[in-house]
Design an enzyme around this catalytic site. Structure first.
Site, PDB file in Angstrom:
ATOM      1  N   PRO A  78      -0.304   8.075  -8.516  1.00 17.61           N
ATOM      2  CA  PRO A  78       1.149   8.195  -8.349  1.00 17.61           C
ATOM      3  C   PRO A  78       1.809   6.851  -8.659  1.00 17.61           C
ATOM      4  O   PRO A  78       1.304   5.800  -8.249  1.00 17.61           O
ATOM      5  CB  PRO A  78       1.322   8.546  -6.870  1.00 17.61           C
TER       6      PRO A  78
ATOM      7  N   GLY B  42      -1.358   0.724  -6.942  1.00 17.82           N
ATOM      8  CA  GLY B  42      -1.880  -0.192  -7.966  1.00 17.82           C
ATOM      9  C   GLY B  42      -1.847   0.359  -9.380  1.00 17.82           C
ATOM     10  O   GLY B  42      -2.696  -0.005 -10.189  1.00 17.82           O
ATOM     11  N   SER B  43      -0.860   1.222  -9.701  1.00 14.36           N
ATOM     12  CA  SER B  43      -0.881   1.797 -11.048  1.00 14.36           C
ATOM     13  C   SER B  43      -0.704   0.720 -12.120  1.00 14.36           C
ATOM     14  O   SER B  43      -1.295   0.818 -13.190  1.00 14.36           O
ATOM     15  CB  SER B  43       0.145   2.928 -11.194  1.00 14.36           C
ATOM     16  N   SER B  44       0.077  -0.322 -11.835  1.00 16.12           N
ATOM     17  CA  SER B  44       0.270  -1.351 -12.871  1.00 16.12           C
ATOM     18  C   SER B  44      -1.022  -2.136 -13.100  1.00 16.12           C
ATOM     19  O   SER B  44      -1.401  -2.411 -14.242  1.00 16.12           O
ATOM     20  CB  SER B  44       1.421  -2.289 -12.507  1.00 16.12           C
ATOM     21  N   ALA B  45      -1.722  -2.465 -12.028  1.00 14.56           N
ATOM     22  CA  ALA B  45      -2.985  -3.206 -12.176  1.00 14.56           C
ATOM     23  C   ALA B  45      -4.022  -2.335 -12.882  1.00 14.56           C
ATOM     24  O   ALA B  45      -4.772  -2.806 -13.746  1.00 14.56           O
ATOM     25  CB  ALA B  45      -3.505  -3.646 -10.808  1.00 14.56           C
ATOM     26  N   ALA B  46      -4.057  -1.044 -12.526  1.00 13.58           N
ATOM     27  CA  ALA B  46      -5.037  -0.145 -13.149  1.00 13.58           C
ATOM     28  C   ALA B  46      -4.731   0.017 -14.642  1.00 13.58           C
ATOM     29  O   ALA B  46      -5.652   0.041 -15.463  1.00 13.58           O
ATOM     30  CB  ALA B  46      -5.028   1.212 -12.449  1.00 13.58           C
TER      31      ALA B  46
ATOM     32  N   GLY C  32       2.487   1.963  -4.515  1.00 10.25           N
ATOM     33  CA  GLY C  32       1.560   1.122  -3.752  1.00 10.25           C
ATOM     34  C   GLY C  32       0.113   1.479  -4.008  1.00 10.25           C
ATOM     35  O   GLY C  32      -0.760   1.105  -3.250  1.00 10.25           O
TER      36      GLY C  32
ATOM     37  N   ASP D 113      -4.256  -6.915  -6.032  1.00 12.96           N
ATOM     38  CA  ASP D 113      -4.300  -5.628  -6.743  1.00 12.96           C
ATOM     39  C   ASP D 113      -5.247  -5.673  -7.933  1.00 12.96           C
ATOM     40  O   ASP D 113      -6.132  -4.824  -8.068  1.00 12.96           O
ATOM     41  CB  ASP D 113      -2.902  -5.249  -7.262  1.00 12.96           C
TER      42      ASP D 113
HETATM   43  O1  PMV Z   1       2.888  -2.066  -3.814  1.00 13.98           O
HETATM   44  P1  PMV Z   1       1.645  -2.617  -4.388  1.00 13.98           P
HETATM   45  O2  PMV Z   1       0.465  -1.746  -4.343  1.00 13.98           O
HETATM   46  O3  PMV Z   1       1.854  -3.165  -5.758  1.00 13.98           O
HETATM   47  O4  PMV Z   1       1.176  -3.803  -3.457  1.00 13.98           O
HETATM   48  C1  PMV Z   1       1.894  -4.968  -3.351  1.00 13.98           C
HETATM   49  C2  PMV Z   1       1.220  -5.851  -2.362  1.00 13.98           C
HETATM   50  C3  PMV Z   1       2.041  -7.061  -1.960  1.00 13.98           C
HETATM   51  O5  PMV Z   1       1.262  -7.781  -1.008  1.00 13.98           O
HETATM   52  C4  PMV Z   1       3.323  -6.632  -1.302  1.00 13.98           C
HETATM   53  C5  PMV Z   1       2.349  -7.941  -3.150  1.00 13.98           C
HETATM   54  C6  PMV Z   1       1.151  -8.702  -3.719  1.00 13.98           C
HETATM   55  O6  PMV Z   1       1.290  -9.223  -4.833  1.00 13.98           O
HETATM   56  O7  PMV Z   1       0.114  -8.820  -3.045  1.00 13.98           O
END
Ligand code: PMV
Length: 298
Positions: free
Chosen positions: A87, A93-97, A91, A138
């Site tokens: 999704p 991690g779609s951008s990291a993935a 939160g 992430d």
């Molecule tokens: O929302 P996500 O899954 O991209 O997580 C962000 C996590 C934070 O701690 C808020 C930011 C970070 O860079 O670690």
């Protein structure tokens, strides 16, 4: 054609504080993933199985340029196909993935061998395009695909003594990590003492959670998740929809529950056991359209 995959992730402890050098704990979610296929083409093009969200669209070209630069290849005649079950803006991690799957797929296409360390370094640079000031947690958990304890830019693989069972539920509200992180930064600058004290407490909770994972103290982990959520409420990154999902999970018997990731929308994560699992899933499904169950094995 080369195909590469990267899993989603969920932060179990320490989000936001981790941006300020405190520890964080995250686990991969393997039943949500991004798959990238890379093939030769006469010019650069891409297709996706869903609408890309604003930040992704703006960043995709830049992301591909960055990967080419980092891999020291200058041919950009590629067709990239992106399939995702993660999704978006939630939160997970779609951008990291997306970054990790693209790095792996493009590297493979050009027969470039990359270590996980190098993939993680490039993915960290990519995360800066999406998030401005990422902590690195992430890209690290997504690159290694294993539970990680992340502290001050360094990561350790986290040793779990027992499996853990998680239920993730989405509010349906898309949230921009960049905006939420920058909002926290503004409040931190304004109320430094108060926010530093809150981050200290989150840091202590994450340290205790690390020990609880290593000792298999599952109930303790649940309590620590509840405490972490209360602190995230105090730094004003929760919202009524996240709180409602957390309360619903708890009432249905979850051992603990908290928002996961940046907050202000996105997901919650609940820790369950054999006896509460089905009840928690059922209760969350009544108020969330996207509920994912996942097991993290030692
Ligand atoms: O929302 P996500 O899954 O991209 O997580 C962000 C996590 C934070 O701690 C808020 C930011 C970070 O860079 O670690």
């Amino acid at each position: 054609m080369e195909t590469a995959k990267a899993p989603g992730k969920i932060i179990l402890f320490g989000e936001h504080a981790v941006v300020y050098g405190y520890p964080g704990i995250a686990v991969p979610v393997k039943n949500a993933e991004i798959e990238v296929s890379v093939s030769h083409s006469d010019y650069f093009s891409y297709e996706t199985d869903r609408e890309l969200y604003k930040e992704e669209k703006e960043c995709l070209n830049e992301l591909v340029d960055l990967i080419f630069f980092q891999l020291e290849v200058d041919k950009k005649e590629l067709h990239i196909k992106i399939k995702s079950t993660i999704p978006i803006a939630s939160g997970m991690g779609s951008s990291a993935a997306l970054a990790v799957a693209l790095i792996k797929g493009i590297a493979e296409h050009f027969d470039i061998l990359l270590t996980e360390k190098k993939i993680n370094e490039i993915a960290f640079e990519s995360e800066k395009l999406f998030h401005g000031t990422p902590s690195g947690i992430d890209n690290t958990v997504v690159t290694y695909g294993k539970p990680v304890y992340f502290y001050d830019g360094e990561m350790q693989l986290l040793k779990l003594k027992k499996p853990i069972y998680l239920v993730i539920a989405n509010t349906g509200i898309k949230s921009s990590t960049k905006e939420v992180v920058s909002g926290v930064r503004q409040r931190y600058e304004r109320y430094k003492e108060e926010y530093s004290a809150l981050f200290d407490k989150i840091g202590e909770i994450t340290e205790k959670a690390k020990t609880a994972f290593e000792n298999g103290e599952i109930e303790q982990l649940g309590e620590l998740m509840d405490k972490n959520h209360a602190l995230l409420q105090q730094i004003d990154v929760s919202c009524k929809e996240l709180d409602e999902l957390v309360e619903t999970a708890k009432l249905a018997g979850a051992l603990g529950a908290k928002l996961a990731g940046a907050g202000k929308g996105g997901n919650i994560v609940a820790l369950v056991d054999e006896s509460s699992k089905d009840k928690v899933i059922e209760a969350l499904k009544k108020i969330s359209k996207n509920v994912i169950y996942t097991e993290i094995k030692p």
